[in-house]
Design an enzyme around this catalytic site. Structure first.
Site, mmCIF file in Angstrom:
data_model
loop_
_atom_site.group_PDB
_atom_site.id
_atom_site.type_symbol
_atom_site.label_atom_id
_atom_site.label_comp_id
_atom_site.label_asym_id
_atom_site.label_seq_id
_atom_site.Cartn_x
_atom_site.Cartn_y
_atom_site.Cartn_z
ATOM 1 N N LYS A 25 62.732 -0.094 8.242
ATOM 2 C CA LYS A 25 61.819 0.075 9.377
ATOM 3 C C LYS A 25 61.601 1.560 9.711
ATOM 4 O O LYS A 25 62.344 2.436 9.248
ATOM 5 C CB LYS A 25 62.377 -0.694 10.576
ATOM 6 N N PHE A 81 59.392 -9.006 23.921
ATOM 7 C CA PHE A 81 59.517 -7.799 23.097
ATOM 8 C C PHE A 81 58.396 -7.648 22.076
ATOM 9 O O PHE A 81 58.369 -6.665 21.333
ATOM 10 C CB PHE A 81 60.883 -7.770 22.395
ATOM 11 N N ARG A 140 71.216 -11.492 4.808
ATOM 12 C CA ARG A 140 71.442 -11.479 6.260
ATOM 13 C C ARG A 140 72.898 -11.104 6.550
ATOM 14 O O ARG A 140 73.180 -10.466 7.561
ATOM 15 C CB ARG A 140 71.046 -12.815 6.894
ATOM 16 N N THR A 150 70.998 -9.087 14.562
ATOM 17 C CA THR A 150 69.792 -8.407 15.058
ATOM 18 C C THR A 150 70.151 -7.257 15.981
ATOM 19 O O THR A 150 69.600 -6.152 15.865
ATOM 20 C CB THR A 150 68.912 -9.420 15.819
ATOM 21 N N ARG A 186 72.941 -2.758 9.663
ATOM 22 C CA ARG A 186 72.545 -2.530 11.056
ATOM 23 C C ARG A 186 73.674 -1.869 11.847
ATOM 24 O O ARG A 186 73.405 -1.014 12.701
ATOM 25 C CB ARG A 186 72.072 -3.837 11.693
ATOM 26 N N ASN A 218 66.149 -1.546 14.680
ATOM 27 C CA ASN A 218 67.369 -1.977 13.994
ATOM 28 C C ASN A 218 67.329 -1.798 12.475
ATOM 29 O O ASN A 218 67.941 -2.555 11.730
ATOM 30 C CB ASN A 218 67.723 -3.413 14.403
ATOM 31 N N HIS A 250 64.561 -5.173 8.121
ATOM 32 C CA HIS A 250 64.170 -6.573 8.251
ATOM 33 C C HIS A 250 64.774 -7.368 7.105
ATOM 34 O O HIS A 250 64.931 -6.846 6.000
ATOM 35 C CB HIS A 250 62.634 -6.702 8.184
ATOM 36 N N GLU A 307 56.466 -13.880 3.229
ATOM 37 C CA GLU A 307 56.545 -12.430 3.467
ATOM 38 C C GLU A 307 56.354 -11.633 2.172
ATOM 39 O O GLU A 307 55.775 -10.541 2.188
ATOM 40 C CB GLU A 307 57.880 -12.091 4.137
#
Ligand code: IDP
Ligand code: MG
Length: 139
Positions: free
Chosen positions: A11, A59, A87, A93, A104, A114, A117, A128
């Site tokens: 990100k 958000f 994950r 998250t 993270r 964070n 993704h 995606e």
């Protein structure tokens, strides 16, 4: 049966801090192979579409603003049971809840900013991946 592909983004917060290299290194060292990769910047419309499932949440607008604030790296990653394994590698998250040593925990600034993704299901990994990569961009 679980699939072998997940979709990640590094990100804008992590890209701004020159963390592309260290984050990709962690993904490779955890056994993920890169099947597609691009450095790009999402338009408002693209970010809204990618996160459409979150439309209406408190958000959402801030998230779209953040995700369009600078370039990202999008990548298709392959590993057995990729969605679950990835994950685990990225952690929760909210970095305050992310296990020590996860991406993270190491790189995220906040629950919004964070760092990365990761797809949440095999179905969304396909959706995606199709969002970012055409047939001739997958190897
Ligand atoms: P995930 O990225 O761990 O799957 P989601 O719940 O799908 O988390 O949320 C998508 C993204 O929206 C998060 O990665 C984060 O950037 C942002 N986000 C999620 N929950 C919050 C929140 O409570 N406050 C601010 N941003 C949030
Ligand atoms: Mg999610």
């Amino acid at each position: 049966m679980s699939g072998n592909i997940t979709l990640t983004m590094i990100k804008p917060d992590a890209v701004r801090k020159n963390q592309i290299g260290p984050i990709l290194k962690m993904m490779n060292e955890a056994g993920f192979r890169i099947r597609g990769m691009k450095y790009t910047r999402l338009s408002k419309e693209q970010a809204e579409a990618f996160y459409a499932v979150h439309r209406g949440k408190p958000f959402y607008e801030s998230l779209v603003e953040f995700m369009t604030s600078g370039p990202i790296v999008a990548a298709m990653l392959e590993k057995e049971d990729a969605v679950t394994a990835f994950r685990e590698l990225i952690g929760a998250t909210n970095p305050a809840n992310a296990a020590p040593g996860t991406i993270r925990a190491l790189f995220a600034e906040s629950v919004q900013n964070n760092a990365v993704h990761g797809s949440d299901s095999d179905e969304n990994a396909v959706i995606e991946s199709d969002f970012f990569f055409s047939k001739v961009e997958r190897f």
